[in-house]
Design an enzyme around this catalytic site. Structure first.
Site, mmCIF file in Angstrom:
data_model
loop_
_atom_site.group_PDB
_atom_site.id
_atom_site.type_symbol
_atom_site.label_atom_id
_atom_site.label_comp_id
_atom_site.label_asym_id
_atom_site.label_seq_id
_atom_site.Cartn_x
_atom_site.Cartn_y
_atom_site.Cartn_z
ATOM 1 N N PRO A 342 0.797 -1.231 0.000
ATOM 2 C CA PRO A 342 0.000 0.000 0.000
ATOM 3 C C PRO A 342 0.831 1.283 0.000
ATOM 4 O O PRO A 342 0.261 2.369 0.120
ATOM 5 C CB PRO A 342 -0.758 -0.119 1.318
ATOM 6 C CG PRO A 342 0.193 -0.812 2.227
ATOM 7 C CD PRO A 342 0.981 -1.756 1.370
ATOM 8 N N LEU A 343 2.151 1.182 -0.115
ATOM 9 C CA LEU A 343 2.982 2.374 0.068
ATOM 10 C C LEU A 343 3.157 3.127 -1.246
ATOM 11 O O LEU A 343 3.097 2.533 -2.325
ATOM 12 C CB LEU A 343 4.356 1.967 0.628
ATOM 13 C CG LEU A 343 4.293 1.119 1.906
ATOM 14 C CD1 LEU A 343 5.688 0.701 2.350
ATOM 15 C CD2 LEU A 343 3.570 1.861 3.031
ATOM 16 N N CYS A 344 3.423 4.410 -1.129
ATOM 17 C CA CYS A 344 3.511 5.240 -2.331
ATOM 18 C C CYS A 344 4.928 5.251 -2.877
ATOM 19 O O CYS A 344 5.575 6.298 -2.968
ATOM 20 C CB CYS A 344 3.047 6.647 -2.015
ATOM 21 S SG CYS A 344 1.388 6.652 -1.333
ATOM 22 N N THR A 345 5.426 4.076 -3.176
ATOM 23 C CA THR A 345 6.749 3.967 -3.795
ATOM 24 C C THR A 345 6.769 2.701 -4.637
ATOM 25 O O THR A 345 6.184 1.679 -4.244
ATOM 26 C CB THR A 345 7.891 3.934 -2.748
ATOM 27 O OG1 THR A 345 9.039 3.314 -3.337
ATOM 28 C CG2 THR A 345 7.529 3.170 -1.489
ATOM 29 N N ILE A 383 4.015 5.860 6.132
ATOM 30 C CA ILE A 383 2.712 6.151 5.521
ATOM 31 C C ILE A 383 1.552 5.801 6.471
ATOM 32 O O ILE A 383 0.397 5.689 6.051
ATOM 33 C CB ILE A 383 2.579 5.572 4.091
ATOM 34 C CG1 ILE A 383 3.850 5.921 3.291
ATOM 35 C CG2 ILE A 383 1.349 6.101 3.363
ATOM 36 C CD1 ILE A 383 3.748 5.993 1.810
#
Ligand code: PLP
Length: 427
Positions: A342-345, A383
């Site tokens: 779910p992380l933005c990377t 996050i």
């Protein structure tokens, strides 16, 4: 559906995902297997860093000689699990003064000295507290076997005292009035799948133990052998054959014990991952799907924030897919998926091109071998997703072992800047 899969989907529904699940019965079986093979020669030291969950520590306590901790917080965890302080050893680099003082004040069995500067600080604090603290010198070997796995022998290292200066170290520690040198410790490599290399490593340890003990003219009470027992994390490696390790290594211990200097030395096999890794799973839920440029992606509720190692970020050079199961749909036809967190990377990837039985939104994926270096080795606050719960399965019992409530600061943490006066070091 098999009992394992239905049990996993059941607890996932009950506790939600992401969820860490530990099987206490499997843990006991692993201890028993170890005891059967090595019990005549070795006690077991469990490295708390591998999984510091207090409920698990409580269950391990009857099986271990010692808990090896690497922070004052881990001292507290071991105590909370019911471990007597004298069965705790404290290793690890960069111990703060407050931690050394706190551990000595608690009466830990041994401090494992990682440097001579640390020895002097330990001596200072033991003196301040009016005690004589038992210590082990941790030795950093200058050589290691080939094909070991991850070895830190022969390199500059924050761990242990270089064997090139071993004699000087023994003399120095023997000269410190408030320390009692009772033995030696070596942990110079981890995650080996090669019995021959592990036995060769033990032979190197034994040479160093003999050298140090002879120089100091001491009869060591304790010798810690860092096992390096490894696990297969995906790929086609054969699992470590610990019976083969026993066959190769135990004659070396018999030979050592035939030397009167070592006849009463208590040998300890230290390890973390081998004991608890295979007794744990991370369960992650599939929250979405996406088809992007020919890739069939599944979006999961756990990523490297919850399992850094499975995402290939704990010292792995080439990331491999770990073994995973679709426990919600185990009998379906396999397809190829990329599982992301779910992380933005873009580096938040659990598996690339992994074959799994059809994965639908709402399914639960179990990541095997997740009992060691899972939750507490992951940057859970990144996050701001909620931290996974942890449960222990024991027979038919399901125990909620979630621990976030334990992460409070104690007096030792608050006084972390405690320093001894520079002048006292020079005396
Ligand atoms: C001193 C010490 N003991 C034991 C261990 C446990 O290693 P493993 O979990 O690979 O068995 C480590 C790992 O870093 C360690 O540094």
């Amino acid at each position: 559906m098999q009992p394992f899969e239905s049990r996993m989907t059941h607890v996932a529904a009950q506790f939600g995902t992401p969820l860490y699940v530990y099987d206490a019965d499997e843990l006991t079986r692993r201890f028993e297997h170890l005891k059967q093979l090595f019990g005549q020669h070795f006690g077991v030291s469990y490295a708390v860093k591998a999984n510091p969950n207090v409920e698990l520590l409580r269950r391990m306590l009857p099986h271990v000689a010692t808990f090896d901790v690497s922070s004052y917080k881990e001292v507290e965890r071991a105590l909370r699990a019911g471990c007597p302080a004298e069965r705790i050893t404290f290793s690890g680099p960069a111990k703060r003064d407050a931690e050394i003082r706190g551990a000595v004040a608690q009466g830990v069995g041994e401090l494992v000295l990682e440097s001579l500067a640390e020895a002097r600080r330990a001596d200072y604090w033991a003196g301040e507290l009016g005690v004589r603290q038992s210590v082990l010198i941790r030795i950093n070997p200058s050589t290691g076997p080939r094909h070991f796995g991850v070895s830190f022998s022969g390199r500059a290292s924050q761990f242990g005292i270089d064997d090139e200066v071993l004699e000087e170290a023994v003399d120095t520690v023997l000269g410190l009035r408030h320390l009692n040198l009772i033995g030696f410790h070596i942990y110079s490599g981890t995650n080996s799948l090669n019995p021959t290399a592990i036995a060769e490593n033990f032979a190197i340890f034994i040479e160093l133990f003999r050298r140090a003990a002879k120089h100091g003219d001491i009869r060591p009470e304790k010798l810690v052998f860092g096992s390096g027992f490894g696990l297969t994390y995906g790929g086609g490696d054969a699992p470590l054959d610990i019976a083969a390790v026993a066959e190769l290594a135990l004659p070396l211990i018999d030979d050592l014990k035939s030397d009167p200097r070592f006849a009463h030395s208590h040998c300890v096999l230290e390890m973390g991952r081998w004991l608890i890794g295979p007794a744990g799973w991370l369960l992650t839920g599939v929250v979405g799907e996406k088809h992007t440029r020919g890739v069939d992606m599944r979006l999961c509720d756990a990523g490297f924030n919850n399992h850094l190692a499975a995402c290939g970020m704990m010292g792995t050079i080439i990331r491999r897919n770990w073994h995973m199961m679709n426990v919600s749909n185990p009998d379906a036809v396999p397809h190829k998926y990329t599982l992301v967190g779910p992380l933005c990377t873009t580096i938040d990837v659990l598996a690339t091109d992994i074959m799994l039985p059809e994965v639908r939104v709402g399914d639960v994926i179990a990541v095997e071998n997740s009992g060691a270096y899972g939750l507490t080795a992951s940057p859970t606050r990144f996050i701001s997703h909620p931290e996974p719960a942890e449960i222990v399965l024991a027979g038919n019992e399901v125990i909620d072992a979630t621990e976030s409530a334990l992460n409070h600061w104690t007096d030792v943490d608050r006084t972390g800047r405690l320093r001894m006066a520079e002048t006292s070091l020079q005396g």
